[in-house]
Design a protein around this motif. Structure first.
Motif, PDB file in Angstrom:
ATOM      1  N   ALA A 299       0.833  -1.212   0.000  1.00 54.96           N
ATOM      2  CA  ALA A 299       0.000   0.000   0.000  1.00 54.96           C
ATOM      3  C   ALA A 299       0.865   1.258   0.000  1.00 54.96           C
ATOM      4  N   GLU A 300       1.930   1.246   0.798  1.00 54.60           N
ATOM      5  CA  GLU A 300       2.841   2.391   0.834  1.00 54.60           C
ATOM      6  C   GLU A 300       3.583   2.546  -0.505  1.00 54.60           C
ATOM      7  N   MET A 301       3.891   1.413  -1.097  1.00 54.23           N
ATOM      8  CA  MET A 301       4.540   1.402  -2.407  1.00 54.23           C
ATOM      9  C   MET A 301       3.639   2.086  -3.449  1.00 54.23           C
ATOM     10  N   LYS A 302       2.371   1.734  -3.436  1.00 48.97           N
ATOM     11  CA  LYS A 302       1.427   2.315  -4.386  1.00 48.97           C
ATOM     12  C   LYS A 302       1.275   3.818  -4.174  1.00 48.97           C
ATOM     13  N   LYS A 303       1.257   4.267  -2.914  1.00 49.75           N
ATOM     14  CA  LYS A 303       1.125   5.707  -2.636  1.00 49.75           C
ATOM     15  C   LYS A 303       2.267   6.505  -3.248  1.00 49.75           C
ATOM     16  N   LEU A 304       3.451   5.921  -3.263  1.00 53.67           N
ATOM     17  CA  LEU A 304       4.601   6.595  -3.864  1.00 53.67           C
ATOM     18  C   LEU A 304       4.461   6.686  -5.389  1.00 53.67           C
ATOM     19  N   VAL A 305       3.773   5.715  -5.969  1.00 56.84           N
ATOM     20  CA  VAL A 305       3.628   5.669  -7.425  1.00 56.84           C
ATOM     21  C   VAL A 305       2.440   6.497  -7.916  1.00 56.84           C
ATOM     22  N   ASP A 306       1.403   6.658  -7.104  1.00 57.66           N
ATOM     23  CA  ASP A 306       0.180   7.353  -7.541  1.00 57.66           C
ATOM     24  C   ASP A 306       0.445   8.718  -8.170  1.00 57.66           C
ATOM     25  N   PRO A 307       1.268   9.596  -7.568  1.00 56.97           N
ATOM     26  CA  PRO A 307       1.524  10.900  -8.208  1.00 56.97           C
ATOM     27  C   PRO A 307       2.234  10.760  -9.555  1.00 56.97           C
ATOM     28  N   VAL A 308       3.085   9.765  -9.671  1.00 53.08           N
ATOM     29  CA  VAL A 308       3.791   9.522 -10.936  1.00 53.08           C
ATOM     30  C   VAL A 308       2.783   9.114 -12.015  1.00 53.08           C
ATOM     31  N   MET A 309       1.853   8.231 -11.653  1.00 47.89           N
ATOM     32  CA  MET A 309       0.824   7.793 -12.597  1.00 47.89           C
ATOM     33  C   MET A 309      -0.069   8.949 -13.020  1.00 47.89           C
ATOM     34  N   ALA A 310      -0.451   9.788 -12.069  1.00 53.61           N
ATOM     35  CA  ALA A 310      -1.315  10.932 -12.382  1.00 53.61           C
ATOM     36  C   ALA A 310      -0.608  11.885 -13.338  1.00 53.61           C
ATOM     37  N   ALA A 311       0.668  12.165 -13.079  1.00 50.64           N
ATOM     38  CA  ALA A 311       1.434  13.056 -13.951  1.00 50.64           C
ATOM     39  C   ALA A 311       1.604  12.458 -15.339  1.00 50.64           C
ATOM     40  N   TYR A 312       1.839  11.158 -15.372  1.00 48.23           N
ATOM     41  CA  TYR A 312       2.005  10.473 -16.653  1.00 48.23           C
ATOM     42  C   TYR A 312       0.706  10.513 -17.461  1.00 48.23           C
ATOM     43  N   ALA A 313      -0.419  10.285 -16.795  1.00 52.24           N
ATOM     44  CA  ALA A 313      -1.715  10.335 -17.477  1.00 52.24           C
ATOM     45  C   ALA A 313      -1.964  11.719 -18.082  1.00 52.24           C
ATOM     46  N   ARG A 314      -1.593  12.767 -17.344  1.00 48.59           N
ATOM     47  CA  ARG A 314      -1.744  14.129 -17.885  1.00 48.59           C
ATOM     48  C   ARG A 314      -0.848  14.328 -19.107  1.00 48.59           C
ATOM     49  N   GLU A 315       0.353  13.814 -19.014  1.00 46.62           N
ATOM     50  CA  GLU A 315       1.341  13.978 -20.087  1.00 46.62           C
ATOM     51  C   GLU A 315       0.877  13.348 -21.392  1.00 46.62           C
ATOM     52  N   ILE A 316       0.183  12.221 -21.306  1.00 47.16           N
ATOM     53  CA  ILE A 316      -0.237  11.502 -22.516  1.00 47.16           C
ATOM     54  C   ILE A 316      -1.725  11.685 -22.806  1.00 47.16           C
ATOM     55  N   ASP A 317      -2.357  12.640 -22.126  1.00 46.99           N
ATOM     56  CA  ASP A 317      -3.792  12.920 -22.329  1.00 46.99           C
ATOM     57  C   ASP A 317      -4.668  11.712 -22.034  1.00 46.99           C
ATOM     58  N   ALA A 318      -4.335  11.020 -20.965  1.00 45.30           N
ATOM     59  CA  ALA A 318      -5.110   9.840 -20.580  1.00 45.30           C
ATOM     60  C   ALA A 318      -5.766  10.002 -19.212  1.00 45.30           C
ATOM     61  N   GLU A 319      -5.926  11.235 -18.758  1.00 44.89           N
ATOM     62  CA  GLU A 319      -6.540  11.456 -17.443  1.00 44.89           C
ATOM     63  C   GLU A 319      -7.942  10.869 -17.377  1.00 44.89           C
ATOM     64  N   GLY A 320      -8.689  11.016 -18.474  1.00 41.37           N
ATOM     65  CA  GLY A 320     -10.054  10.493 -18.486  1.00 41.37           C
ATOM     66  C   GLY A 320     -10.079   8.982 -18.318  1.00 41.37           C
ATOM     67  N   ILE A 321      -9.160   8.297 -18.994  1.00 42.08           N
ATOM     68  CA  ILE A 321      -9.091   6.841 -18.881  1.00 42.08           C
ATOM     69  C   ILE A 321      -8.722   6.446 -17.455  1.00 42.08           C
ATOM     70  N   LEU A 322      -7.719   7.109 -16.878  1.00 40.79           N
ATOM     71  CA  LEU A 322      -7.287   6.789 -15.520  1.00 40.79           C
ATOM     72  C   LEU A 322      -8.421   7.020 -14.526  1.00 40.79           C
ATOM     73  N   ASN A 323      -9.144   8.107 -14.681  1.00 40.17           N
ATOM     74  CA  ASN A 323     -10.260   8.398 -13.768  1.00 40.17           C
ATOM     75  C   ASN A 323     -11.346   7.336 -13.869  1.00 40.17           C
ATOM     76  N   ARG A 324     -11.637   6.881 -15.092  1.00 37.91           N
ATOM     77  CA  ARG A 324     -12.665   5.847 -15.260  1.00 37.91           C
ATOM     78  C   ARG A 324     -12.206   4.522 -14.663  1.00 37.91           C
ATOM     79  N   ILE A 325     -10.924   4.209 -14.815  1.00 44.61           N
ATOM     80  CA  ILE A 325     -10.384   2.978 -14.233  1.00 44.61           C
ATOM     81  C   ILE A 325     -10.493   3.034 -12.708  1.00 44.61           C
ATOM     82  N   ASN A 326     -10.074   4.154 -12.137  1.00 44.28           N
ATOM     83  CA  ASN A 326     -10.098   4.301 -10.671  1.00 44.28           C
ATOM     84  C   ASN A 326     -11.514   4.310 -10.115  1.00 44.28           C
TER      85      ASN A 326
END
Length: 330
Positions: A299-326
């Motif tokens: 769980a702590e491992m995932k918390k460290l990765v979550d901001p990286v995933m969010a930034a990456y989704a913004r970078e590739i215009d995939a925020e909508g996909i990530l939000n729907r997955i979550n």
């Protein structure tokens, strides 16, 4: 591709050129797998062949090049994009990043909570925008989604928590999201070709790698890295890909058979790989070949990765996909 001509008699895959002919000859399609007959990828490609023959009902030849005889998945994808040497293969999305920044998002770490969540994402076809981008830019179509292996970290030492993981020299896939994610956790990620991992660990170039059970077994990674930290950081999605250049040259009814067979063969792949995952690890452990190590801070491992995933989704215009997955409840 239809019949091929070899220039100067060269047999190396890069020298193969696709020269389609509509003469009386039977259509031949060439596939590729890094693995042998017992791996889920190869079994799924053979299932795909069976289903295409069944649904088309006309003579057709398939040649499946196994055991990395035509290179690795990265090369397969490049060949399919170029319309030569390989017509169909199962390819990790990480190897599509040259053509599409969004492609590795399909298989990013910590994207899925568990197998039911992963299944729900695939059933709702949430990656359709990514598949459309890959088809447009790379000219390779994803005709099905296989996978289902849960990825863990195999290492040459016991790793149970974040402190013990810090500085771990780990091999990662070539897509930037993997290096960024593992660096955020505190590891030292390195991109190394898949077929070089074993020797790299053996020679202390790296300490670890990450893979699903089938890969650990097939590549015998347990021989050089017998401690398997159960990080469960990813659930694989492995698209069954087909060259658009080849597909467009085929009769319409064969194209339909290929698309139908691709979906069904990929369903077979998901069931086979996700079902066999635990069985493989149990058998390897009972045989004394590896040790499953409880990782206490996922769980702590995932918390460290979550901001990286969010930034990456913004970078590739995939925020909508990530939000729907979550947002999915599974």
């Amino acid at each position: 591709m239809y019949r091929r001509t070899l220039l100067g008699g060269a047999l190396a895959a890069p020298a193969l050129l696709s020269i389609p002919v509509r003469a009386q000859g039977t259509i031949t399609l060439n596939g590729a797998s890094q693995f042998g007959d017992e791996h889920p990828y190869t079994k799924s490609l053979l299932r795909f062949e069976e289903l295409v023959k069944q649904y088309w009902g006309k003579p057709i030849n398939f040649v499946l090049h196994k055991n990395s005889s035509l290179g690795l998945e990265k090369q397969y994808f490049e060949y399919m994009a170029q319309g030569r040497a390989v017509d169909y293969a199962i390819v990790s999305p990480a190897h599509m990043s040259t053509f599409s920044k969004a492609a590795p998002f399909v298989d990013a770490p910590f994207l899925f909570r568990d197998i039911p969540h992963w299944n729900q994402v695939l059933e709702q076809d949430l990656f359709r925008p990514v598949a459309e981008e890959v088809e447009k830019r790379a000219r390779v179509v994803m005709i099905g989604y296989g996978g289902g292996g849960v990825r863990n970290i195999f290492a040459n030492r016991k790793v149970t928590n974040l402190a013990e993981m810090r500085g771990l020299k780990v091999r990662v896939q070539g897509a930037p999201i993997w290096s960024r994610s593992f660096a955020a956790i505190g590891m030292s990620p390195t991109v190394i070709a898949y077929n070089e991992i074993y020797n790299a660990i053996q020679n202390n170039v790296i300490d670890a790698g990450e893979n699903e059970a089938a890969g650990v077994e097939q590549m015998r990674f347990y021989e050089v890295a017998p401690d398997l930290a159960m990080t469960q950081h990813a659930i694989t999605i492995r698209p069954l890909c087909f060259s658009v250049a080849t597909l467009n040259k085929l009769p319409n009814d064969l194209q339909a058979a290929i698309r139908k067979a691709g979906k069904e063969a990929s369903t077979f792949h998901r069931q086979a790989e996700s079902g066999a995952d635990g069985q493989i690890l149990e058998a390897l452990e009972k045989a004394g070949r590896l040790r499953r190590v409880e990782f206490t801070q996922r769980a702590e491992m995932k918390k460290l990765v979550d901001p990286v995933m969010a930034a990456y989704a913004r970078e590739i215009d995939a925020e909508g996909i990530l939000n729907r997955i979550n947002a999915l409840s599974a």
